[in-house]
Enzyme design. Structure first.
Site, PDB file in Angstrom:
ATOM      1  N   CYS A 159     -15.812   7.517   0.981  1.00  0.00           N
ATOM      2  CA  CYS A 159     -17.123   7.370   1.627  1.00  0.00           C
ATOM      3  C   CYS A 159     -17.157   7.797   3.089  1.00  0.00           C
ATOM      4  CB  CYS A 159     -17.572   5.905   1.595  1.00  0.00           C
ATOM      5  SG  CYS A 159     -16.888   4.883   0.310  1.00  0.00           S
ATOM      6  N   ALA A 164       4.095  -0.232  -5.304  1.00  0.00           N
ATOM      7  CA  ALA A 164       4.537  -1.470  -5.948  1.00  0.00           C
ATOM      8  C   ALA A 164       4.265  -1.387  -7.444  1.00  0.00           C
ATOM      9  CB  ALA A 164       3.798  -2.661  -5.348  1.00  0.00           C
ATOM     10  N   TYR A 220     -21.995  12.354  -8.699  1.00  0.00           N
ATOM     11  CA  TYR A 220     -22.398  12.315  -7.295  1.00  0.00           C
ATOM     12  C   TYR A 220     -21.403  12.995  -6.368  1.00  0.00           C
ATOM     13  CZ  TYR A 220     -19.472   8.281  -5.804  1.00  0.00           C
ATOM     14  OH  TYR A 220     -18.438   7.444  -5.461  1.00  0.00           O
ATOM     15  N   ALA A 246     -26.536   5.491  -3.768  1.00  0.00           N
ATOM     16  CA  ALA A 246     -27.007   6.695  -3.066  1.00  0.00           C
ATOM     17  C   ALA A 246     -26.200   7.896  -3.504  1.00  0.00           C
ATOM     18  CB  ALA A 246     -26.874   6.513  -1.561  1.00  0.00           C
ATOM     19  N   CYS A 281     -12.093   4.525   0.215  1.00  0.00           N
ATOM     20  CA  CYS A 281     -13.344   4.576   0.987  1.00  0.00           C
ATOM     21  C   CYS A 281     -13.097   5.039   2.414  1.00  0.00           C
ATOM     22  CB  CYS A 281     -14.011   3.200   0.977  1.00  0.00           C
ATOM     23  SG  CYS A 281     -15.462   3.134   2.023  1.00  0.00           S
ATOM     24  N   ARG A 287     -20.754  20.621 -17.449  1.00  0.00           N
ATOM     25  CA  ARG A 287     -20.712  20.763 -18.916  1.00  0.00           C
ATOM     26  C   ARG A 287     -21.987  20.268 -19.597  1.00  0.00           C
ATOM     27  NH1 ARG A 287     -17.859  15.438 -21.133  1.00  0.00           N
ATOM     28  NH2 ARG A 287     -18.416  14.232 -19.331  1.00  0.00           N
ATOM     29  N   GLU A 331       0.861  -1.186   0.000  1.00  0.00           N
ATOM     30  CA  GLU A 331       0.000   0.000   0.000  1.00  0.00           C
ATOM     31  C   GLU A 331       0.900   1.240   0.000  1.00  0.00           C
ATOM     32  OE1 GLU A 331      -3.293   0.988  -0.319  1.00  0.00           O
ATOM     33  OE2 GLU A 331      -2.296   2.933  -0.169  1.00  0.00           O
ATOM     34  N   GLU A 342     -22.456  16.016  -3.929  1.00  0.00           N
ATOM     35  CA  GLU A 342     -22.314  15.833  -2.477  1.00  0.00           C
ATOM     36  C   GLU A 342     -21.470  16.947  -1.863  1.00  0.00           C
ATOM     37  OE1 GLU A 342     -22.722  10.958  -2.175  1.00  0.00           O
ATOM     38  OE2 GLU A 342     -20.728  11.828  -2.350  1.00  0.00           O
ATOM     39  N   HIS A 394     -47.261   4.024   9.640  1.00  0.00           N
ATOM     40  CA  HIS A 394     -47.704   5.407   9.700  1.00  0.00           C
ATOM     41  C   HIS A 394     -47.306   6.053  11.015  1.00  0.00           C
ATOM     42  CE1 HIS A 394     -50.296   8.741   8.632  1.00  0.00           C
ATOM     43  NE2 HIS A 394     -50.802   8.704   9.848  1.00  0.00           N
ATOM     44  N   GLY A 441     -14.565  13.506 -12.413  1.00  0.00           N
ATOM     45  CA  GLY A 441     -14.431  12.080 -12.697  1.00  0.00           C
ATOM     46  C   GLY A 441     -13.160  11.501 -12.107  1.00  0.00           C
ATOM     47  N   LYS A 466     -16.239  11.502   3.906  1.00  0.00           N
ATOM     48  CA  LYS A 466     -17.300  12.302   3.260  1.00  0.00           C
ATOM     49  C   LYS A 466     -18.571  12.274   4.089  1.00  0.00           C
ATOM     50  CE  LYS A 466     -20.037  10.318   0.470  1.00  0.00           C
ATOM     51  NZ  LYS A 466     -20.390   9.442  -0.644  1.00  0.00           N
ATOM     52  N   GLY A 526     -20.852  17.239 -12.413  1.00  0.00           N
ATOM     53  CA  GLY A 526     -22.286  17.038 -12.190  1.00  0.00           C
ATOM     54  C   GLY A 526     -22.596  15.638 -11.718  1.00  0.00           C
ATOM     55  N   GLU A 550     -44.032   5.196   3.870  1.00  0.00           N
ATOM     56  CA  GLU A 550     -45.316   4.521   3.638  1.00  0.00           C
ATOM     57  C   GLU A 550     -45.853   4.815   2.236  1.00  0.00           C
ATOM     58  OE1 GLU A 550     -48.791   5.944   5.978  1.00  0.00           O
ATOM     59  OE2 GLU A 550     -47.480   7.544   6.659  1.00  0.00           O
TER      60      GLU A 550
HETATM   61  C1  LIG Z   1     -14.997  11.339  -2.474  1.00  0.00           C
HETATM   62  C2  LIG Z   1     -15.449   9.937  -2.689  1.00  0.00           C
HETATM   63  C3  LIG Z   1     -16.614   9.507  -2.109  1.00  0.00           C
HETATM   64  C4  LIG Z   1     -17.061   8.209  -2.302  1.00  0.00           C
HETATM   65  N1  LIG Z   1     -18.227   7.840  -1.716  1.00  0.00           N
HETATM   66  C5  LIG Z   1     -18.664   6.569  -1.851  1.00  0.00           C
HETATM   67  C6  LIG Z   1     -19.851   6.144  -1.198  1.00  0.00           C
HETATM   68  O1  LIG Z   1     -20.525   6.931  -0.534  1.00  0.00           O
HETATM   69  N2  LIG Z   1     -20.225   4.850  -1.321  1.00  0.00           N
HETATM   70  C7  LIG Z   1     -19.495   3.951  -2.063  1.00  0.00           C
HETATM   71  O2  LIG Z   1     -19.873   2.780  -2.137  1.00  0.00           O
HETATM   72  N3  LIG Z   1     -18.379   4.350  -2.720  1.00  0.00           N
HETATM   73  C8  LIG Z   1     -17.939   5.618  -2.618  1.00  0.00           C
HETATM   74  N4  LIG Z   1     -16.784   6.007  -3.235  1.00  0.00           N
HETATM   75  C9  LIG Z   1     -16.087   5.029  -4.106  1.00  0.00           C
HETATM   76  C10 LIG Z   1     -15.239   4.061  -3.278  1.00  0.00           C
HETATM   77  O3  LIG Z   1     -14.366   4.780  -2.444  1.00  0.00           O
HETATM   78  C11 LIG Z   1     -14.465   3.143  -4.214  1.00  0.00           C
HETATM   79  O4  LIG Z   1     -15.357   2.507  -5.086  1.00  0.00           O
HETATM   80  C12 LIG Z   1     -13.697   2.067  -3.436  1.00  0.00           C
HETATM   81  O5  LIG Z   1     -12.821   2.646  -2.514  1.00  0.00           O
HETATM   82  C13 LIG Z   1     -12.945   1.194  -4.431  1.00  0.00           C
HETATM   83  O6  LIG Z   1     -12.140   0.272  -3.741  1.00  0.00           O
HETATM   84  P1  LIG Z   1     -10.829  -0.313  -4.435  1.00  0.00           P
HETATM   85  O7  LIG Z   1     -10.328  -1.374  -3.529  1.00  0.00           O
HETATM   86  O8  LIG Z   1     -11.088  -0.642  -5.832  1.00  0.00           O
HETATM   87  O9  LIG Z   1      -9.794   0.891  -4.482  1.00  0.00           O
HETATM   88  P2  LIG Z   1      -9.299   1.908  -3.357  1.00  0.00           P
HETATM   89  O10 LIG Z   1     -10.151   1.887  -2.155  1.00  0.00           O
HETATM   90  O11 LIG Z   1      -9.133   3.203  -4.071  1.00  0.00           O
HETATM   91  O12 LIG Z   1      -7.907   1.322  -2.937  1.00  0.00           O
HETATM   92  C14 LIG Z   1      -6.799   1.326  -3.802  1.00  0.00           C
HETATM   93  C15 LIG Z   1      -5.551   1.442  -2.948  1.00  0.00           C
HETATM   94  O13 LIG Z   1      -4.423   1.167  -3.763  1.00  0.00           O
HETATM   95  C16 LIG Z   1      -3.366   2.019  -3.384  1.00  0.00           C
HETATM   96  N5  LIG Z   1      -2.435   2.049  -4.525  1.00  0.00           N
HETATM   97  C17 LIG Z   1      -2.677   2.548  -5.765  1.00  0.00           C
HETATM   98  N6  LIG Z   1      -1.598   2.306  -6.558  1.00  0.00           N
HETATM   99  C18 LIG Z   1      -0.693   1.651  -5.796  1.00  0.00           C
HETATM  100  C19 LIG Z   1       0.609   1.118  -6.056  1.00  0.00           C
HETATM  101  N7  LIG Z   1       1.165   1.188  -7.261  1.00  0.00           N
HETATM  102  N8  LIG Z   1       1.264   0.497  -5.045  1.00  0.00           N
HETATM  103  C20 LIG Z   1       0.705   0.400  -3.803  1.00  0.00           C
HETATM  104  N9  LIG Z   1      -0.513   0.877  -3.515  1.00  0.00           N
HETATM  105  C21 LIG Z   1      -1.210   1.476  -4.501  1.00  0.00           C
HETATM  106  C22 LIG Z   1      -4.067   3.326  -3.100  1.00  0.00           C
HETATM  107  O14 LIG Z   1      -3.268   4.158  -2.279  1.00  0.00           O
HETATM  108  C23 LIG Z   1      -5.332   2.848  -2.413  1.00  0.00           C
HETATM  109  O15 LIG Z   1      -5.162   2.785  -1.009  1.00  0.00           O
HETATM  110  C24 LIG Z   1     -16.299   7.304  -3.076  1.00  0.00           C
HETATM  111  C25 LIG Z   1     -15.107   7.727  -3.664  1.00  0.00           C
HETATM  112  C26 LIG Z   1     -14.687   9.025  -3.478  1.00  0.00           C
HETATM  113  C27 LIG Z   1     -13.409   9.471  -4.117  1.00  0.00           C
END
Ligand SMILES: Cc1cc2nc3c(=O)[nH]c(=O)nc-3n(C[C@H](O)[C@H](O)[C@H](O)COP(=O)(O)OP(=O)(O)OC[C@H]3O[C@@H](n4cnc5c(N)ncnc54)[C@H](O)[C@@H]3O)c2cc1C
Length: 457
Positions: free
Chosen positions: A48, A115, A180, A344, A43, A201, A35, A184, A439, A265, A51, A178, A444
């Site tokens: 998540c 990595a 989520y 959501a 998350c 846009r 990591e 938020e 109710h 995005g 936030k 535009g 409801e």
């Molecule tokens: C602001 C925001 C709000 C969100 N709100 C929600 C929500 O309300 N509900 C919901 O379901 N989802 C939400 N999401 C989306 C959710 O966070 C992701 O879908 C989820 O974290 C994806 O998990 P993942 O394991 O694919 O990647 P991640 O959780 O992004 O984990 C990837 C990890 O890999 C590490 N990494 C990357 N490259 C390398 C490398 N080369 N070597 C070592 N480590 C590396 C990163 O540091 C990171 O810790 C939100 C995202 C954001 C940005």
């Protein structure tokens, strides 16, 4: 004795990587996890969870004024951004510790390092400047926020990554986007007392949602004083000294602000990962291409979560990680079911949605029935708030099956988690009708919708 250092090496300790690694280790595999930032991933550390804390904080902004209608006087209330961030960070540290402990307790070895891949079995750990080998490799690197680098001054803006660590609460925020995350954060800043302008846009915000949801959220944003500018993009961002910036839009408008927030995005985090050294195929968006078993184009390399750009949500990444571990390390072939995933938007008011949007259902099922209602929730009768609630059911006219449910209003996300069980189970509108109302609740309405909606001629 294996020829490799590890049975599984996971790159990325986010939602998907942690779940897959823990399970694989519990099933007896020798697991290494790298990591580069903090265990827990987007998350837990900068998505998540933090936030939702900011959402809770900003909801108090509305609650104090609503309370007056119920006889409370809340004079001289004050808010401390630094206290909020400090408390939020303490909780994130606690969760980070739990994730680290859970991985270690399962027997996985954690490397605090970026990595990269050297070949299909070799991972380079940058922090330690050494290589390790693994029989199987899991790419779980998630995604990263994207900013439009063609906009002069784009780097004067921040993304969600930085927004969680702002030193001070800005007075004025311009949000680009535009989707989520844009909506938020626009609501978070507004609830905390900032002037907010949202620039998008396209024509309709939340364009992947049901049109009624998009329209309702748009009008709620405007009602609470968020300036929404559609069909415009940033043309340039200029520093005006200190924290002040001026954003020029493609429609000629100029906006002075102290925070520019990019939420246009996210991209799969595959850049400079060395995937080409192993021959892993990427799609045109840079996502790792995988089959239904999360296997990439290289037989011993798998990928789960946002890096595959399927459905970019935490519970999906977790399920994909679990399916991978079950299939590969527990002789229990498991695939993820992507149908009827509840979603959501933690806007104010929030959105909860599951299943087909009206336009999607019409395309796929032909004849459909719509049941919908829009009303001022009971609580608002004493607060004087004009905020409205929307509830909508999309029903297959042939089979009576409820194909989709869309809610905008207080507790929408909590409601939709439960409704998702019924929709996923394939229940019919008649089943909803037979369920006795509870109710007085807003929910409801979902079991008392009797009249089919007929669009005005
Ligand atoms: C602001 C925001 C709000 C969100 N709100 C929600 C929500 O309300 N509900 C919901 O379901 N989802 C939400 N999401 C989306 C959710 O966070 C992701 O879908 C989820 O974290 C994806 O998990 P993942 O394991 O694919 O990647 P991640 O959780 O992004 O984990 C990837 C990890 O890999 C590490 N990494 C990357 N490259 C390398 C490398 N080369 N070597 C070592 N480590 C590396 C990163 O540091 C990171 O810790 C939100 C995202 C954001 C940005």
């Amino acid at each position: 004795m294996s020829d490799f250092d590890y049975d599984l090496f996971t790159i990325g300790a986010g939602s998907g990587g942690v779940r897959a690694s823990r399970l694989a280790a519990q099933y007896g595999a020798k697991v290494g996890v790298a990591e580069e930032y903090r265990v827990g991933g987007t998350c837990v550390i900068r998505g998540c969870v933090p936030k939702k804390f900011l959402v809770y904080a900003s909801e108090y902004g509305h609650a104090f004024s609503d309370a007056r209608g119920y006889g409370w006087s809340a004079e001289n209330v004050s808010f401390s951004w630094s206290k909020l961030i400090e408390n939020k960070d303490d909780e994130i540290d606690r969760l980070n510790g739990i994730y680290i402990r859970n991985l270690k307790n399962a027997g996985a070895e954690i490397f605090q390092s970026r990595a990269t891949l050297k070949d299909k079995h070799t991972v380079h750990l940058e922090a330690e400047n050494r290589d390790v080998t693994a029989k199987k490799i899991l790419i779980a690197t998630g995604g990263a926020p994207w900013t439009d680098e063609s906009v002069p001054g784009h780097d004067l803006g921040v993304t969600s990554n930085e927004a969680f660590h702002l030193k001070e609460l800005p007075k004025h925020v311009v949000v680009a986007g535009g989707g989520y995350i844009a909506i938020e954060f626009a609501c978070i800043f507004k609830g905390l007392g900032c002037d907010v302008c949202l620039v998008y846009r396209g024509e309709d915000i939340l364009r992947y949602f049901d049109t009624d949801v998009s329209v309702q959220v748009h009008s709620e944003l405007k009602r609470q004083g968020i300036r929404v500018i559609t069909q415009a993009v940033f043309e340039k961002i200029e520093s005006q000294g200190g924290d002040q910036k001026r954003v020029t839009l493609s429609n000629g408008a100029e906006i002075n602000t102290d925070l520019v927030f990019w939420a246009v995005g996210r991209k799969p985090a595959t850049k400079n990962l060395g995937l080409e050294n192993a021959g892993v195929d990427l799609d045109k968006n840079g996502a790792v291409v995988v089959d239904e078993n999360n296997r990439s184009s290289v037989d011993n390399i798998f990928a789960v979560g946002d890096v595959t750009n399927r459905v970019n949500l935490t519970p999906v990444a977790i399920r994909e990680g679990a399916a991978f571990a079950e299939t590969v390390f527990n002789k229990n072939p498991t695939t993820m079911d992507y149908r009827f995933i509840p979603k959501a938007v933690f806007s104010q008011p929030p959105v909860g949605t599951v299943g087909y949007a009206e336009h999607e259902a019409r395309k796929e099922f032909g004849e459909i029935d719509i049941y919908k209602t829009s009303f001022r929730p009971m609580k608002n009768m004493l607060t004087g708030s004009e905020e409205r609630m929307l509830m909508k059911l999309v029903v297959d006219a042939q089979t009576d099956r409820v194909l989709g449910c869309h809610i905008v209003g207080v507790d929408a996300a909590e409601m939709i988690q439960c409704i998702a069980i019924a929709v996923k189970a394939g229940l019919k509108k008649a089943d909803f009708d037979q369920t006795v109302a509870l109710h007085p609740t807003a929910a409801e309405e979902l079991v008392t919708l009797r009249e089919k909606y007929v669009a005005p001629m």
